[in-house]
Structure formats: structure tokens, C-alpha cells
Enzyme design. Sequence first.
Site, PDB file in Angstrom:
ATOM      1  N   HIS A 122       0.869  -1.182   0.000  1.00 25.94           N
ATOM      2  CA  HIS A 122       0.000   0.000   0.000  1.00 25.94           C
ATOM      3  C   HIS A 122       0.907   1.234   0.000  1.00 25.94           C
ATOM      4  CE1 HIS A 122      -2.670   2.996   1.887  1.00 25.94           C
ATOM      5  NE2 HIS A 122      -3.680   2.240   1.509  1.00 25.94           N
ATOM      6  N   ASP A 199       3.301  -4.446   8.186  1.00 26.17           N
ATOM      7  CA  ASP A 199       2.061  -3.699   8.010  1.00 26.17           C
ATOM      8  C   ASP A 199       0.905  -4.671   8.259  1.00 26.17           C
ATOM      9  OD1 ASP A 199      -0.211  -2.437   7.156  1.00 26.17           O
ATOM     10  OD2 ASP A 199       0.585  -1.808   5.213  1.00 26.17           O
ATOM     11  N   GLN A 202      -4.289  -5.129   7.149  1.00 28.85           N
ATOM     12  CA  GLN A 202      -5.285  -6.079   6.628  1.00 28.85           C
ATOM     13  C   GLN A 202      -5.176  -7.436   7.315  1.00 28.85           C
ATOM     14  OE1 GLN A 202      -7.711  -5.174   4.741  1.00 28.85           O
ATOM     15  NE2 GLN A 202      -6.991  -3.314   3.721  1.00 28.85           N
ATOM     16  N   LYS A 225     -10.541  -0.400  10.420  1.00 27.18           N
ATOM     17  CA  LYS A 225     -10.741  -1.603   9.608  1.00 27.18           C
ATOM     18  C   LYS A 225     -11.142  -2.812  10.450  1.00 27.18           C
ATOM     19  CE  LYS A 225      -7.201  -0.290   6.223  1.00 27.18           C
ATOM     20  NZ  LYS A 225      -7.964   0.289   5.137  1.00 27.18           N
ATOM     21  N   CYS A 364      -4.912   2.460  -3.505  1.00 29.14           N
ATOM     22  CA  CYS A 364      -3.647   2.973  -2.932  1.00 29.14           C
ATOM     23  C   CYS A 364      -2.506   1.981  -3.137  1.00 29.14           C
ATOM     24  CB  CYS A 364      -3.796   3.326  -1.457  1.00 29.14           C
ATOM     25  SG  CYS A 364      -5.011   4.585  -1.146  1.00 29.14           S
TER      26      CYS A 364
HETATM   27  N1  C6P Z   1      -6.170   0.354   2.824  1.00 31.06           N
HETATM   28  C1  C6P Z   1      -7.997  -0.031   1.305  1.00 31.06           C
HETATM   29  O1  C6P Z   1      -9.090   0.247   0.785  1.00 31.06           O
HETATM   30  P1  C6P Z   1      -4.883   3.846   6.904  1.00 31.06           P
HETATM   31  O2  C6P Z   1      -5.371   4.646   5.742  1.00 31.06           O
HETATM   32  O3  C6P Z   1      -3.683   4.491   7.553  1.00 31.06           O
HETATM   33  O4  C6P Z   1      -5.962   3.492   7.865  1.00 31.06           O
HETATM   34  O5  C6P Z   1      -4.410   2.431   6.331  1.00 31.06           O
HETATM   35  C2  C6P Z   1      -3.418   2.393   5.361  1.00 31.06           C
HETATM   36  C3  C6P Z   1      -3.190   1.004   4.871  1.00 31.06           C
HETATM   37  C4  C6P Z   1      -1.953   0.424   5.087  1.00 31.06           C
HETATM   38  N2  C6P Z   1      -1.695  -0.824   4.691  1.00 31.06           N
HETATM   39  C5  C6P Z   1      -2.619  -1.569   4.080  1.00 31.06           C
HETATM   40  C6  C6P Z   1      -2.274  -2.973   3.691  1.00 31.06           C
HETATM   41  C7  C6P Z   1      -3.885  -1.047   3.838  1.00 31.06           C
HETATM   42  O6  C6P Z   1      -4.805  -1.807   3.223  1.00 31.06           O
HETATM   43  C8  C6P Z   1      -4.186   0.278   4.223  1.00 31.06           C
HETATM   44  C9  C6P Z   1      -5.519   0.888   3.931  1.00 31.06           C
HETATM   45  C10 C6P Z   1      -7.531   0.761   2.491  1.00 31.06           C
HETATM   46  O7  C6P Z   1      -7.316  -0.961   0.893  1.00 31.06           O
HETATM   47  C11 C6P Z   1      -7.720   2.217   2.296  1.00 31.06           C
HETATM   48  S1  C6P Z   1      -6.674   2.905   1.067  1.00 31.06           S
END
Ligand code: C6P
Length: 407
Positions: A122, A199, A202, A225, A364
Site C-alpha cells: 500500500h 504492516d 489487513q 478496519k 492505494c
Molecule cells: N487500505 C484499502 O481500501 P490507513 O489509511 O492508515 O488506515 O491504512 C493504510 C493502509 C496500510 N496498509 C494496508 C495494507 C492497507 O490496506 C491500508 C488501507 C484501504 O485498501 C484504504 S486505502
Amino acid sequence: MFDIATIRQQFPILTVEAHPGVPLIYLDSAASSQKPTAVIEAMNAYYRTYNSNVHRGIHALSEAATDAYESARQQIADFINADYAETIFTRNATESINLIAYSWGRQNLQPGDEILITAMEHHANIVPWQIISEMTGATVRHIPFTADGTLDLSNLDTLLTERTKLFAFTAVSNVFGTINPVRQLVDAAHAVGAIAVVDGAQAVPHSPVDVKAWDADFMVFSSHKMGGPTGVGILYGKCALLEAMPPYMGGGDMIRRVSLEKSTWNELPYKFEAGTPAIAEGIGLGAAVTYLSALGMENVHAHEQTITHYAYEAMHTVPGLTIIGPGAAERGGLCAFTLAGAHPHDIAQLLDEDGIAVRAGHHCAMPLHKILGISATARASFYVHTTTTEIDQLVTSLHRVRKILRL
Ligand code: C6P
């Protein structure tokens, strides 16, 4: 017991209509999850009955707020098998990674050093490393992926070397759904003396995560999430690393003593928490963790596996549909797909007419899409409340999309 009917009643939004007369089918939990009543009520109770700042006032409300906020931290720490002092509240996974990059990165990286990432990251796990490499003279390298969306580890030895100081990778891809071999990758990083940043954005919402079993040096995730509110996330870090790092931001709460000439820092975890935090949100994340723990993360994972297998088979009955990434057994609870002749935005818009919420775009993860030679995909993602009936409705609606677009 994983009683899906009861679970659905715990999410008030699932009774909402997407459009007049059209029930909502929410298949966009990977972008942001819906919230159970327990989370909404916990935040409501804070604002209604003990709203106050934390760590400051010597009065009943402030003490109640501090107790609730710090109990939430302990619950969250327990949830990922971390210690209290290693569990730092941030705004989200993105801020957590930036904190590592700015604090650890600026202190430890220099020209000649390498940061290793993967091509399936991401943007939150790419851009901060690029920024910090510009500042420090370090170089960012990446591990490619294979045709089925799994990491290509065949050249790991040449990519992960003694020049590598930090290896940052996702536990689960938000586009392929790939479940990466976290412990193996952490061990590989440690074997060359690098630190490992996982990370977990997910992963933590969907399966049991134990940072000690992973031996991760840092691990990040977002509350929104996993049934919790937006505006709060977590940085886990090993104590010794956090102790040695300079603060990321300065201000109230993160100091021990301030004079007009010099300041000293508070102990962990407060050293990295400048200013009034997102109090209701921290309490909300604590409630989300309590809710998920009561369901049992093994059960959450098993339910999502069932739904994902079902969706993987059912979606493939739609002519021209391709799910990108590995097979159902190797993926988390999401399916990103293309439909020959249809733009993902048109797919999402037509599905929305049937009340079905999916995400369309690059999610993203522009480098991943660029390597695949496509600009976008549509993505259906699942959570504790997803049913096979909803998947059937998705498939019916995808057939309708084909008809409308004359494919
Ligand atoms: N992915 C998706 O629709 P934030 O925005 O900081 O809460 O999370 C960022 C992020 C980091 N790593 C991974 C693997 C992610 O999937 C995400 C967020 C969302 O896939 C929103 S772009």
C-alpha cells in the site's frame, strides 16, 4: 459459536437502505469496516457521562477518562500479545509507519544503506520510505511478485543483504489478498541484521496476530478496519528500539520536564504521544477489540475463509471475470477483480444501484496495478457479518452489469 444472524443484529448500519427500497450489501470492509453497537455505545458513554481530558485533571471525570483510555490500551496490547509500554496510539497505520520512518529512519539510515519493501505494498508502506531515503541518502529496493500475486522470494538473497537496514512488508495484501509468510520474512531480515516492519492493516482485523510469535520489530494497524472508529491506530514496537528512538512530535504529554532551554522525554508509550489524544476513539478501539475477542479471532478467520472460498468459486461463474492474486486458500477476505470490457468504476457504480458497496480504483497500490498493466480493479471485501446470500446477490448483480454493458 459464530451465529451470523446475531452478529448482523449487532451492526445497526446493516438495516439501512443504500437507496430507497434497496437494502445495503456492504462489501467494502477492507477500505473501512462497519461498527458494532458495542463500539458506538462505548464512545457514546464517554461523551455522555465522563467526557474529559486524560492524564491531566485530578478530578473524577478526568480520572474516569484516563482509566478507560488506558484500559483500552491494555486490551489492545493483549489482543496482539504486546506489552503495555510497546503499544502506542497513533492516528492510523499510515501515521504509525511515518513515525517509524521519521524517528527510527532519520536516526539510523545513511548513504549506502538500503530499505527493502515489496511491490505489493500500500502507498502507506512505500511513500514514507521514499521520503526518508531522500532525507538520509538510503536507497529503497523492492521484492517483486509472481503471476499469482505471491512474493517472488527466489532472489531474496540478493535483495536482502547486510546493506539492508529495514525490511517493511505487508502481512496481507489489500489488493491480492495474499497472506505473506510473516515469520519467515522477519527471520530473513534478522539474519542480515535488519529490522522488520510488518504492516498489519489487513491482518489484525481478520485473524489472530501475535507480535511476539512473529518476532516483528514494529507492527502497525488501523482501528477503522476492525470495527473501531476512524482517527486512531496503533504502532507496536519492541521496547529496546522505542527506547532508543527520538520522539516523532513534541508537545504536551510526551515530556517529563520542560525548561526554556531543553526538555526531557516521558516514558513509553507516552514519549510518542504528543498532545491530547483521540480519547473517545481509543476507548472505541478498546471496545472493538473486546467485541472481536468475544467472537474469537480464530472464528472470525474461519468465517472469512468460508466466505472467501464461496465468493472465489461463485464470482468465477461470471464470464470474463478474473480475480487477481492467489487461490482462495492462500488469501484473506477479499477479491479484487477485472471484468473484460468493463471499467471498474462502471462496475462499482452499477453494483451500487443494487445496493452493493465495493471499492474500485488502484486501492492505494498504484505500483502493483502498474506491474499488472492495468490502472484499476474492483474489489469485494468481507467481514464478520458477510453472508453467502450477499455473495449470491453480488454475482447476480455482476451478471446484470454484463447485460447493461452488453458484454
Ligand atoms: N487500505 C484499502 O481500501 P490507513 O489509511 O492508515 O488506515 O491504512 C493504510 C493502509 C496500510 N496498509 C494496508 C495494507 C492497507 O490496506 C491500508 C488501507 C484501504 O485498501 C484504504 S486505502
